[in-house]
Design a protein around this motif. Structure first.
Motif, PDB file in Angstrom:
ATOM      1  N   GLN A 168       6.768   8.553  -1.766  1.00 44.59           N
ATOM      2  CA  GLN A 168       5.883   8.986  -1.414  1.00 44.59           C
ATOM      3  C   GLN A 168       5.806  10.327  -1.417  1.00 44.59           C
ATOM      4  OE1 GLN A 168       3.432   7.258   1.319  1.00 44.59           O
ATOM      5  NE2 GLN A 168       2.759   5.736  -0.129  1.00 44.59           N
ATOM      6  N   LEU A 176       0.548  -1.373   0.002  1.00 41.61           N
ATOM      7  CA  LEU A 176       0.026   0.514  -0.175  1.00 41.61           C
ATOM      8  C   LEU A 176       0.573   2.090  -0.277  1.00 41.61           C
ATOM      9  CD1 LEU A 176      -2.990  -0.522   2.267  1.00 41.61           C
ATOM     10  CD2 LEU A 176      -2.452  -1.292   0.198  1.00 41.61           C
ATOM     11  N   LYS A 177       2.113   1.317   0.663  1.00 41.40           N
ATOM     12  CA  LYS A 177       3.179   2.907   0.813  1.00 41.40           C
ATOM     13  C   LYS A 177       3.035   3.139  -1.563  1.00 41.40           C
ATOM     14  CE  LYS A 177       5.055   3.816   4.579  1.00 41.40           C
ATOM     15  NZ  LYS A 177       6.182   3.762   5.451  1.00 41.40           N
ATOM     16  N   THR A 178       2.820   2.526  -2.294  1.00 43.52           N
ATOM     17  CA  THR A 178       3.446   2.708  -3.515  1.00 43.52           C
ATOM     18  C   THR A 178       2.303   4.131  -3.643  1.00 43.52           C
ATOM     19  OG1 THR A 178       1.557   1.599  -4.260  1.00 43.52           O
ATOM     20  CG2 THR A 178       2.923   0.474  -3.801  1.00 43.52           C
ATOM     21  N   ILE A 179       3.413   4.475  -5.257  1.00 43.12           N
ATOM     22  CA  ILE A 179       2.979   6.195  -5.645  1.00 43.12           C
ATOM     23  C   ILE A 179       2.106   5.437  -6.766  1.00 43.12           C
ATOM     24  CG2 ILE A 179       5.008   6.876  -4.419  1.00 43.12           C
ATOM     25  CD1 ILE A 179       6.183   7.499  -6.963  1.00 43.12           C
ATOM     26  N   SER A 180       1.484   4.457  -7.597  1.00 44.39           N
ATOM     27  CA  SER A 180       1.724   4.049  -8.614  1.00 44.39           C
ATOM     28  C   SER A 180       0.596   2.807  -8.988  1.00 44.39           C
ATOM     29  CB  SER A 180       2.677   3.908  -9.768  1.00 44.39           C
ATOM     30  OG  SER A 180       2.416   3.235 -10.883  1.00 44.39           O
ATOM     31  N   GLU A 236      -1.700  10.258 -10.421  1.00 44.60           N
ATOM     32  CA  GLU A 236      -1.317   9.152 -11.233  1.00 44.60           C
ATOM     33  C   GLU A 236      -2.500   8.979 -12.058  1.00 44.60           C
ATOM     34  OE1 GLU A 236      -0.798   5.723 -10.439  1.00 44.60           O
ATOM     35  OE2 GLU A 236       0.443   5.122 -12.097  1.00 44.60           O
ATOM     36  N   PRO A 266      -0.662   9.531  -4.554  1.00 43.76           N
ATOM     37  CA  PRO A 266      -0.006   9.890  -5.389  1.00 43.76           C
ATOM     38  C   PRO A 266      -0.861   9.079  -6.689  1.00 43.76           C
ATOM     39  CG  PRO A 266       1.502   9.185  -3.185  1.00 43.76           C
ATOM     40  CD  PRO A 266      -0.326   9.529  -3.114  1.00 43.76           C
TER      41      PRO A 266
END
Ligand code: SF4
Lengths: 200, 476
Positions: free
Chosen positions: B91, A30-34, B45, B41
């Motif tokens: 992040q 879950l600690k993703t950016i995409s 996106e 994020p």
């Protein structure tokens, strides 16, 4: 969002009941950016078993999953839908889905098809060897063996999926109403309209 | 519609209606959007993928808070110290590049304006009375303290607001929490909201927007009102509101993004109309007698598990509801407590003063007033004070509060969410206790196995001094 009219191809004969969002995508993803790349984490725990269905070569890139009851239960994480999308899944067929999951799937252009258990059993069998096709327009699921199952879908969701309209896209179609509100507000209550433009 | 007496919530709702759809859902205009690094994020996106832009960049403000370590951010040479956790770093870097790409005002880690979103919004006058305010964080209800309709949203809604400046919503029910009488000396807004949640329960406000009413709130500072509204979500409500008044206007006047000149006068004239009409009815009403509120602490793992500091750990059998009995037993097991123990005998090893609930200047003053001339008990291993923003930090330092904390043996940190949630390096070790001014005492919230007791800033300071949960009134 890509329109979904027909989904045709191999289907993972998964069949598991009560697949929760933790099974679909574990919390440490879950600690993703995409949204992209989450396919790698999809069904991570199950894929540790070398005979798992998702890594069988004949199913590589399969667009459909056939699953058991209550698919997508658990947390509200939207990552579950993103993970499926990233692994190339465009439709899930199961006897039932959690509300939150089917909402998130819909928002991301994934078709959820609910069919009775007997139909699921038959599709599980076919999926082992042959492709399945879903026709959203006619609301049918068919196999090369003349099986034909019809399913129900909310007409609004059907329309959105077929036209590739996401919720944001639908709201943006109301641009004139939004612009009208903004014009009124700028006239009557300009202090709300300035925001950070009002920098000292 | 205009002739019927309306509640404050209904007035703000009606004022933001863009369109009502046939099925009753409403397209609601959003005046202010706060963005942080964790829930944004994928929203940015999605905009990028679909080729959409941010409709009104000037109505959005971006600031990192959740993941940011609260230790020094610059080395001796003035260079940024890199963030150790690669996912947090990613992040944070994403927000830092997304904000300028989409034209959004961004306050980075070393900017004096950086801080917790819910501290930054009001203190910059970005959050305004009568506005609709959203953020991808459930404690957005905080901004209700200045009379705004504010609530938390998920990532796909963040995208929706960025692209359209609206949300599709259904109207909530209205709930009044009326507090009658006056608070006793030494009883703070945090004690009051803990007491309210203990009374109504964590589902008490479900489906409702709460308006807090009564003389207590009229006399309360803006900081106190923000503390109360912050925890509305713990009472199950999506938002909490307190009608704006002269105190609100005085608090906002002259702040960076607050209206100026003629706009200010017109805004105040409008804000004065933002109160519940005489004769308006609420769907639900709860009355609390202020004089019964004591300094309040939590004993369990739900914010409704409250008791006054003079009380005892309850026995699970004392609850009527069998499912609550089970939950209470599980809480006691997790917390390592026995029924009948005096709350004031419970030893703590950690003290956390901070979070969007209690990290404003008034909170720090209250803690410092207790700590002045005293020092941390030897049993307290870790005690930190984390200001809610760079501006709060600066003001506290001007007032010498940092010295009071440091002399008492507490650490003085950089602004951020810190030990409110286990997402950054500030964590409470397993099976250790923490007297914490934050808002959630959930299992694992402050770190795996951490045991949280929610308290006010003055009570956290008192616990630091004695090493136990302590009635701050006994110290003076
Ligand atoms: S301080 Fe805690 S509750 Fe407040 S925004 Fe940060 S994580 Fe959320």
């Amino acid at each position: 969002m890509d329109p979904v009219r027909e989904v045709e191809g191999r289907a993972y004969p998964f069949g598991l009941k009560n697949v929760d969002t933790d099974i679909i995508i574990p919390a440490h993803w879950l600690k993703t950016i995409s949204r992209e790349g989450l396919g790698e984490g999809a069904f991570e725990a199950l894929r540790k078993d070398e005979n798992n269905v998702f890594d069988r070569p004949e199913f590589a890139g399969a667009p459909i999953i056939v699953a058991g009851d209550n698919f997508g239960c658990g947390s509200s994480r939207e990552h579950a839908a993103w993970a499926l999308l990233d692994m190339g899944v465009k439709a899930v067929i199961a006897p039932s889905f959690s509300d939150i999951f089917s909402g998130n799937a819909f928002k991301n252009g994934i078709l959820t098809v609910a069919l009775p258990q007997a139909a699921i059993d038959r599709l599980m069998e076919v999926a082992e060897t042959d492709p399945i096709s879903i026709d959203l327009e006619n609301q049918t699921v068919t196999t090369p063996f003349q099986d034909r199952f019809t399913f129900e879908i909310d007409p609004f969701r059907k329309h959105c999926l077929m036209e590739g309209l996401d919720e944001v896209g639908l709201t943006l179609e109301r641009d004139s109403a939004i612009a009208g509100y903004e014009a009124r507000q700028t006239g009557e209550m300009p202090w709300y309209a300035k925001g950070t433009a009002l920098s000292a | 519609m205009a002739s019927r007496p309306r509640t404050l919530y209904e007035k703000i709702w009606d004022g933001h209606l863009v369109e009502r759809r046939e099925d009753g859902t409403c397209l609601i205009y959003i005046d202010r959007h706060l963005v942080h690094e964790v829930t944004s994020p994928q929203a940015f996106e999605a905009l990028r993928i679909s080729g959409r832009k941010v409709r009104r960049p000037e109505l959005t403000l971006a600031v990192p808070d959740h993941n940011l370590p609260t230790t020094a951010r610059l080395d001796e040479k003035g260079h940024r110290i890199p963030i150790a956790d690669p996912q947090s770093a990613q992040q944070l870097a994403a927000l830092e590049s997304n904000a300028p790409e989409f034209g959004i005002r961004y306050f980075g880690a070393t900017d004096i304006h950086q801080g917790i979103v819910h501290v930054v919004g009001p203190e910059l006058g970005f959050s305004l009375p009568g506005a609709t305010i959203v953020c991808g964080d459930s404690h957005t209800s905080c901004h209700g303290g200045i009379g705004a309709l504010a609530f938390g949203i998920g990532t796909s809604e963040v995208e929706h607001v960025l692209a359209s400046q609206t949300l599709l919503l259904t109207q909530s029910k209205t709930m009044e929490v009326r507090v009658e009488g006056e608070l006793s000396p030494g009883v703070t807004p945090k004690d009051l909201i803990l007491h309210i949640i203990g009374t109504i329960g964590t589902a008490g406000g479900t489906g409702h927007v709460i308006e807090y009413r009564g003389k207590v709130f009229e006399e309360m500072s803006i900081e106190g009102r923000l503390t109360v509204c912050n925890m509305s979500i713990e009472g199950g409500a999506r938002a909490g509101l307190i009608a704006p008044d002269e105190k609100t206007f005085a608090y906002l006047k002259g702040r960076e993004y607050a209206p100026k000149g003629e706009d200010w006068d017109r805004a105040v004239a409008y804000w004065k109309t933002l109160k519940t009409d005489e004769g308006a009815s609420f769907d639900k009403s709860v009355v609390i007698d202020a004089s019964t509120v004591e300094p309040t602490v939590t004993w369990g793992t739900s914010p409704e598990d409250t008791v006054s500091i003079g009380g005892k750990v309850p026995a699970p059998e004392s609850f009527a509801d069998p499912s609550k009995q089970k939950a209470a037993q599980a809480s006691l097991d997790y917390m390592g407590l026995q029924p009948g123990q005096n709350m004031s005998d419970i030893e703590v090893q950690n003290v956390f003063i901070g979070s969007c609930t209690n990290s404003r200047i008034e909170d720090l003053r209250a803690a410092a007033a207790v700590l002045k001339g005293r020092s941390k008990a030897p049993g307290v291993k870790w005690a930190i004070v984390v200001p809610g923003s760079g501006l709060v930090k600066q003001q506290a330092e001007e007032e010498g509060l940092d010295k009071v904390f440091i002399e008492a043996g507490l650490e003085w940190r950089e602004p951020g969410c810190s030990a409110c949630l286990g997402m950054n390096p500030d964590k409470v070790p397993p099976e250790e206790r923490c007297a914490s001014t934050s808002n959630r005492n959930f299992v694992g919230r402050q770190g795996p196995g951490a045991r949280t007791h929610l308290v006010s800033p003055a009570m956290a300071a008192a616990a630091a001094v004695t090493g136990k949960l302590t009635d701050v009134r006994d110290l003076s």
